[in-house]
Structures are given as C-alpha cells and as structure tokens.
Design a protein around this motif. Sequence first.
Motif, short mmCIF file in Angstrom:
data_model
loop_
_atom_site.label_atom_id
_atom_site.label_comp_id
_atom_site.label_asym_id
_atom_site.label_seq_id
_atom_site.Cartn_x
_atom_site.Cartn_y
_atom_site.Cartn_z
N LEU A 339 0.85 -1.19 0.00
CA LEU A 339 0.00 0.00 0.00
C LEU A 339 0.88 1.24 0.00
CD1 LEU A 339 -2.66 -1.11 2.65
CD2 LEU A 339 -2.83 -1.22 0.17
N LEU A 340 0.36 2.35 -0.49
CA LEU A 340 1.13 3.58 -0.60
C LEU A 340 1.53 4.07 0.79
CD1 LEU A 340 -0.97 5.50 -3.30
CD2 LEU A 340 1.21 4.29 -3.61
N VAL A 341 2.78 4.55 0.88
CA VAL A 341 3.27 5.08 2.15
C VAL A 341 2.42 6.26 2.61
CG1 VAL A 341 5.23 6.19 3.29
CG2 VAL A 341 5.62 4.30 1.70
N SER A 342 2.01 7.08 1.66
CA SER A 342 1.18 8.24 2.01
C SER A 342 -0.14 7.80 2.64
CB SER A 342 0.91 9.10 0.78
OG SER A 342 0.25 8.34 -0.23
N ASP A 343 -0.74 6.72 2.12
CA ASP A 343 -1.99 6.20 2.69
C ASP A 343 -1.77 5.68 4.11
OD1 ASP A 343 -3.35 6.80 0.40
OD2 ASP A 343 -3.29 4.77 -0.42
N ILE A 344 -0.62 5.03 4.32
CA ILE A 344 -0.31 4.49 5.65
C ILE A 344 -0.14 5.62 6.66
CG2 ILE A 344 1.39 3.19 7.00
CD1 ILE A 344 1.99 1.57 4.46
N VAL A 345 0.59 6.65 6.27
CA VAL A 345 0.83 7.78 7.17
C VAL A 345 -0.47 8.51 7.49
CG1 VAL A 345 1.97 10.03 7.40
CG2 VAL A 345 3.22 8.09 6.43
N ILE A 346 -1.29 8.75 6.46
CA ILE A 346 -2.57 9.43 6.67
C ILE A 346 -3.46 8.61 7.58
CG2 ILE A 346 -4.72 10.13 5.53
CD1 ILE A 346 -3.00 10.93 3.11
N THR A 347 -3.46 7.29 7.40
CA THR A 347 -4.28 6.40 8.22
C THR A 347 -3.84 6.45 9.68
OG1 THR A 347 -4.72 4.91 6.37
CG2 THR A 347 -5.00 4.01 8.59
#
Length: 533
Positions: A339-347
């Motif tokens: 999964l995208l790193v940006s999605d992980i951080v936002i989550t």
Amino acid sequence: MNLIDFASSPLSLLPPIVALSLAIITRRVLLSLGMGVVLGALLLSNYSISHSASYIGTTVSSVFIEDGAINSWNMSIVGFLVLLGMMTALLTLSGGTRAFAEWAQSRVKSKRGSKLLAAFLGVFIFIDDYFNSLAVGAISRPVTDRYYVSRAKLAYILDSTAAPMCVLMPASSWGAYIMTIVAGILVAHGVTEYSAIGAYVRMIPMNFYAVFALLMVFAVVWFGLDVGQMRKHEIEASQGRGFEGDKENDTKEAHELNEELDIKESEHGRVSDLVLPIATLIVATVAAMLYTGGQALAGDGEAFNLLGAFENTDVGTSLIYGGIAGLLVSIITVVKQKLLVSDIVITMWIGAKSMFGAILILIFAWTIGTVIGDMKTGAYLSSMVEGSIGPHWLPVILFLLSGLMAFSTGTSWGTFGIMLPIAGDMSAATDIALMLPMLSAVLAGSVFGDHCSPISDTTILSSTGARCNHIDHVATQLPYALSVALVSCVGFIVMGMTASVAASFAAASVTFVIVCFGLSVMSKAKMASCQSA
C-alpha cells in the motif's frame, strides 16, 4: 497557596456532585468536568479569582508535569491511547478487521454469539483494565457491528468484564497494587496467619460485586436482559442505527470528540492481519510487565519471581512497549500489501486523531480528581463510618461507602488507597475476624462506584473502546450495576451476621437468580409493549 481544609465539611462533596449532575443533564462531559474543576478551585481559594486561576493552572500542569519531571503514568496512558488508535486504524486499512469479521461471521452464527465473543475476550484479557477495554473493543467491534449489537451493549460488556476480572486476578496490575496495600495492613496489625497473596486469594469469593458483575454480563448476553435505555439502543441497533456514519443520536460534543474512522479497507486482508498485531500487543505487554517488574526486583537485591514481578511492574511503561510492538506488526501487515506510504501515514494520523476526544476527557477527569483530592472528599466520606455501629453491619456499610466514594471521585484505585487501611483499622478495633470480609467489601464497593461514575477513566475508556457515546454508556450500564450492588449488599449483610463465606455466597447467589428473573420479566414486558405499540 494555602488551601481551605474541607475534610470535615459536606461542601467537599459539591464539586463531584455538580460535575456528575451536569454530565447527566447536559450530556457534555468536558463542560461538566470543567465546571466541577472551577467550582472546586473557587471553594479551595476562598472565592479568590486570581488564586483560583493560579490553582487551576497548577493543577492542569500537574497532569503533565509532576515533581519537576514528566508525569510518566499519565503520559504513558496518553501515549498508549495514541498508539492503539494508530494500530486500530491500520488494522482497518489492512482489511484485517473485515477479514476477521467475515471469519467470525462464518463461525459465530448469531447475535448472541457475537456478544459472547466479546464477553469471553473480556474475561481472558485481564492484564489491565485500560488495555482490556481498548483492545477487546478493537477486536470485538467489527463482529458485533455486523450482527447489529448496539455500541452501548458492547461498552457494557467491556466495562463489566475489565475491572471485575482485573480485581479478581492476582496476576494483573490491579492485583499487584492491591496486594502491596494489603501487605502493609497485615504487617501493621500483626496478622501472620496468611500472606498478602494468601489474603488476596481468600478475598476472591467474598468480592461479591466483581463475581456477580461478571455473571450478570453472561446472563444479559444469554437471556437478552435488555432493560431501561439499553432496550432503546438495542432496538435502534437492530434498525442499523448508532454505527459509523449515523450521527442522529449523538450530541454536538460527541461529534467533535468521537470522530469515526473514514478509512478504505484493503480487499486483500487476512485474519492474521488482525490476530498477529493483537497477539503481539498482548504478549509484548505481558513480557514488558515481567521485565520492568524483574528490573525493580533486581534493583532491590531480590531474586526474580513471577508474583514479585507483577507486584513491582511499571504498568504504564509496559503498555507503551506493548503498544509500540503491536503498531510495528500492524505496519508490517500493510507494507507487505504494498500500500502507498502516504496512505499508511494518513491512516495513522486519522487513528491518532480519533483518540484525541478520549484523551481530552481523561485530562479533565485527572484534573477534577486532583481537585477532589484537595477538597478532601474521601476523608469526609470515610468519617461517615465512625461512630457506634455494630461490627456485623460494617461490611455492607464499607461496601456502600466505598461505592459512594468511588462514584464521587471517579477512581477505584484512589478509593482502595483511602478505604483499605481504614477497613483494616476498623476490623482491628472491632473484630479482627472480619478483616478480610471488610477489605473485600472495600474492593467490591470501589469497583461498583467506579462502574457507575461518568468521570471514571475506566468508564470513559470502555466508551472509547466501543466507540459509544459516553453518557449513553453510563445510562445503559447503571441498571445492571445497581442490580449487582443489591446482590452484593445481601451477601455482605449475611457475611457480617454469620462470618461464613459459604452462607453469604449462597445468599448472594439466590438473590442474583431472583434479580435476573425480575430483569427478564421487565425486559419481556417492555418488548411486548413495544410490539403492541
């Protein structure tokens, strides 16, 4: 600043009473707690505005800074909440919660089964009540939501399995804390016939509230004993209301403090994506508790032993270690899905932010706890037991007084610290044979009052774990808590009269059956009236 002494004044009850009353009437927890803090500050400073402001500033800062250093206990609980929020969000992102819900749905065949899952998890995860409420809530909520179990019912299950199990288990943070107090009481009064752990084990069958609160959970789940406000919430849940996206019954404050997660779940999640992080969280927390307890023993020059490690453990630090380990494993579960790193951080940010409301309420609860301590509310309540009272009435009186104190102060641990030594002194002065029954009455009453109190941190965290409106949880749990308190009163009255554990437990058991029958009749009558309407 010199504070006015309210130890012998009924005015010491005013701040908690105002806070509790406003919380129930307005359903705005922060406003209510804030008013209690301001009122207490004005009373303590003799109505001086400047001194009140200075006192409030000092009291709030003590939540974060204590004796010139970071308040490690409070901040570790805040840190654990943030870690658990991020971990819960990642479990959603990974698809683990959806996969577990689908797995459980194929095995849990009914609404009753989903509630039993939550109840059994609450019984088996007894390390710490904070950890219990939040972790079991995170595991159980997807399953109970799928079967339209109300969030209020889940919060009740969490709250009524967390503290009762912790207070009954020696190998828990509660057990360790209580045994240290009991050990001092035994030494002070020259009791050598049993050790602290021996006394603790003997008190388990006499802790009527904890035992029957657990039994009440399973009775409510199995027989569908939905009374009072719980019936309304169960009906709304059966209509699909009260879950994510349904704001109709929330107050404006609840909107702000309990923002629901808006996370797109992965379609490639597996059951292991949920189980492994949770299992890691549990194992790492237990290991950290043993490690920190072992380090404390080594520092005192003592050999390692299991009970000693739990007695000397640093619960706050252990929760942080366990939370970090669980978060790292949950990160791995989403990274391996590419999964995208940006999605992980936002989550992770969404998860942390979802806990901010609970953290704010906890900070206010800790602040009013300090105010109540300075008002000497506990000292005033404890003075109420003094006088010419027959020894056989003392167990039930101590149960009720401890319940009132825990309800007013919002802390069972604080009540333990005040009331257990008082119970020990009273038993030594009247009938030493009643020492363990009287100590058990304090433990039972403290958990009872804590369960009923809207300003209790464990009650707040149970609401958080279930993602339930806090006042809804308090209102729906109250009838069950009062019912079990009635059962406990019968048990402690018989205990005082007979000094027999078997007779008192039998009397409490008979009363419990009668109470459950009464609740069943009320529940069926309410259901019939709803159907006819």
